[in-house]
Design an enzyme around this catalytic site. Structure first.
Site, PDB file in Angstrom:
ATOM      1  N   ILE A 148      12.448  75.104  42.332  1.00 31.95           N
ATOM      2  CA  ILE A 148      12.275  73.506  41.608  1.00 31.95           C
ATOM      3  C   ILE A 148      11.478  73.090  40.592  1.00 31.95           C
ATOM      4  O   ILE A 148      10.771  73.796  40.254  1.00 31.95           O
ATOM      5  CB  ILE A 148      10.194  73.932  43.245  1.00 31.95           C
ATOM      6  CG1 ILE A 148       8.818  74.593  42.931  1.00 31.95           C
ATOM      7  CG2 ILE A 148      10.612  74.422  44.168  1.00 31.95           C
ATOM      8  CD1 ILE A 148       7.824  73.833  43.424  1.00 31.95           C
ATOM      9  N   CYS A 149      10.725  71.998  41.199  1.00 33.89           N
ATOM     10  CA  CYS A 149      10.295  71.121  39.860  1.00 33.89           C
ATOM     11  C   CYS A 149      11.223  71.383  38.259  1.00 33.89           C
ATOM     12  O   CYS A 149      12.831  70.516  38.365  1.00 33.89           O
ATOM     13  CB  CYS A 149       8.854  71.119  39.958  1.00 33.89           C
ATOM     14  SG  CYS A 149       8.192  69.808  38.756  1.00 33.89           S
ATOM     15  N   THR A 150      10.352  71.254  37.366  1.00 35.51           N
ATOM     16  CA  THR A 150      11.349  71.302  36.412  1.00 35.51           C
ATOM     17  C   THR A 150      11.914  72.855  35.535  1.00 35.51           C
ATOM     18  O   THR A 150      13.200  73.244  35.027  1.00 35.51           O
ATOM     19  CB  THR A 150      10.212  71.309  34.712  1.00 35.51           C
ATOM     20  OG1 THR A 150       9.376  71.993  35.518  1.00 35.51           O
ATOM     21  CG2 THR A 150      10.101  69.460  34.819  1.00 35.51           C
TER      22      THR A 150
END
Length: 281
Positions: A148-150
């Protein structure tokens, strides 16, 4: 109100359910035999429990780890928090978290390989040969390769998103093509055995979607109920389209330097992987 002793019991139970992913004593006593028997039953990890490796690294976003870890814990998974060593790493909220497994100790065959985000930490590990080698090795055999995310940029830097649909935090999705991925503007994107999520709070959506694949829809629905996950935010401002151009521009103006560093790291990773992409979606 929950007193400190009750909080400690809850944390100990969470740690035991996670297969000692959070440091906890071998036994948690409630003070009664019936209570202890109940706790042991709750904490028991079934033989067919999914084996999940969750990468950790300095400067990660704690929520990126804790959201999905909570879902996996309620599913009674066998969770390993993995890093180079077991020295606690820093997080965005100032609470250090220690790994339970080193790279060498992590099982070679996993049900789930997971990478959280945290842009400055992600940038660092995108150029770390030992981290990328670990991810490439475990990712080649894992049933599910996820982030998830970066953390999506980290997976991409390890060569694990080349040719896949994916997503990441909205501020860096334009970098995914540099790593061979096709950005899809969804909160959770599944492409074959790759499952990627958007920014930090998408960790719950991501984990519930993956829970369906691991344990079935009814079990995933049970987890959602246990967590009382029924988001009702006070504002409609959680995505660029909802926030509007002015707010997005203001947010981007405060992260110009960070995003430039992320682009540089993605470009370097793309060159190393031999990926020819413009970075334009």
């Amino acid at each position: 109100m929950i007193d400190s002793l009750d909080r400690r019991k809850m944390l100990l139970a969470l740690g035991a359910l996670a297969g000692s992913a959070i440091a906890a004593p071998a036994q948690v006593s409630t003070g009664t035999k019936a209570g202890d028997d109940h706790m042991r039953q709750m904490m028991a990890i079934p033989p067919d429990a999914p084996k999940i490796a969750m990468l950790m690294y300095p400067k990660m976003v704690a929520l990126d780890l804790i959201d999905p870890m909570t879902v996996f814990t309620i599913l009674r998974s066998r969770i390993g928090l993995v890093w180079k060593d077991k020295t606690p790493v820093s997080t965005d909220i100032g609470i250090p978290i220690g790994a339970t497994q080193t790279f060498d100790e992590c099982p070679r065959d996993l049900d789930v390989l997971f990478v959280p985000g945290g842009i400055m930490g992600s940038i660092d590990v995108m150029g770390d040969a030992s981290v990328l080698a670990f991810l490439a090795d475990r990712g080649a055999r894992a049933k599910w390769v996820t982030s998830i995310c970066t953390g999506g940029l980290v997976l991409g830097a390890a060569g694990l998103l080349n040719g896949y649909n994916a997503t990441a935090h909205w501020a860096v999705t334009d970098l995914l093509p540099l790593l061979g991925a096709r950005h899809v503007d969804q909160r959770v994107v599944t492409d074959r055995n790759r499952v990627t999520g958007a920014g930090a709070t998408a960790g719950l959506d991501f984990a519930l979607a993956l829970a369906v694949r691991l344990r079935g829809e009814e079990e995933a629905r049970r987890v959602q109920l246990v967590l009382e996950y029924a988001p009702a935010p006070p504002f409609t401002s959680g995505t660029p389209s909802e926030a509007g151009p002015a707010r997005v521009a203001e947010a981007r103006s405060k992260r110009t330097w960070m995003d430039a560093q992320a682009r540089r790291a993605a470009e370097e990773a793309g060159r190393r992987l031999g990926i020819n992409a413009s970075g334009a979606e």
